[in-house]
Scaffold this active site. Sequence first.
Site, PDB file in Angstrom:
ATOM      1  N   SER A  74       0.842  -1.200   0.000  1.00  0.00           N
ATOM      2  CA  SER A  74       0.000   0.000   0.000  1.00  0.00           C
ATOM      3  C   SER A  74       0.880   1.254   0.000  1.00  0.00           C
ATOM      4  CB  SER A  74      -0.950  -0.042   1.196  1.00  0.00           C
ATOM      5  OG  SER A  74      -1.931   0.965   1.102  1.00  0.00           O
ATOM      6  N   ASP A  83     -10.193  -4.076  -4.622  1.00  0.00           N
ATOM      7  CA  ASP A  83      -9.577  -3.187  -3.639  1.00  0.00           C
ATOM      8  C   ASP A  83     -10.361  -1.876  -3.597  1.00  0.00           C
ATOM      9  OD1 ASP A  83      -7.935  -1.402  -2.229  1.00  0.00           O
ATOM     10  OD2 ASP A  83      -6.095  -2.321  -2.979  1.00  0.00           O
ATOM     11  N   HIS A 120      -7.973  -5.059  -0.483  1.00  0.00           N
ATOM     12  CA  HIS A 120      -6.762  -4.280  -0.217  1.00  0.00           C
ATOM     13  C   HIS A 120      -5.761  -5.048   0.643  1.00  0.00           C
ATOM     14  CE1 HIS A 120      -4.343  -0.719  -0.155  1.00  0.00           C
ATOM     15  NE2 HIS A 120      -4.339  -0.660   1.165  1.00  0.00           N
TER      16      HIS A 120
END
Length: 265
Positions: free
Chosen positions: A113, A210, A240
């Site tokens: 991320s 996501d 995610h």
Amino acid sequence: MTHDMPTPQYLDRPDGLKIAYHATPGKLTDVQGDQKPGILFLGGFMSDMTGTKATHLEAHCIKQGLAYTRFDYTGHGQSAGAFKDGTIGQWARDAVAVIDEITSGPLILVGSSMGGWIMLLAALARKDRVAGLVGIAAAPDFTEDLMWAQFTDAQKSEIAEKGALIEPTEYGDDPYTITHALIKDGRNQLLLRKPIDLDCPIRLVQGMQDPDVPWQTAIRLTDALVSKDVRVDLIKTGDHRLSEPDQLAVITKHLDEVIEKVTTP
């Protein structure tokens, strides 16, 4: 998900803040005498080094005799500092400090991320050390493209007038604190607007379900990267987190591929 872990070691920074980390040494060469890379894991926004992906990859690397380091950015996890005082630039400097002072030899960076953005910034700052990259739902430029661009006028006004926006998150008990400083500094760190001068093996794993990082971000990143050795693995049902066993297996497979590519005789 977090796990009980041993007490971390701490890296003292010139600003007085301490960075918590765990570093597992590896064998410098394999049985053929080839030099083996170390692995550095870079976590996400308000995440920490005790998460599922970080510890799964650590166990995998230990089995292979690979050096592995995971750490908490300042204001995260067990490191010193307040989260609200952090910026992308600060956290990238944390990563470079860990590279310089904790690790040695060629490195593969694994960024999750926000860690995918930090991974790229650190690799650009230390091209001589970084031999390969693995991005997991990598989110370069997210403060501008996935936060500011999607905020309402009321949210933007609150950040400008109060200095911060407090937003709930499904990823933990504490809300996100999105400061004006975070947004402003993020604009100085943007990468997707021009070619990213990294020429190494790069693998990107991205879930198509996501809600935070659109899968198209992985395609934009692929287009921006100068390297010709870039592959994207889209997981149709992935969210995610990408922390399910089959998703962890995909990430591990790509890490192993990059390890094999950069292991030098």
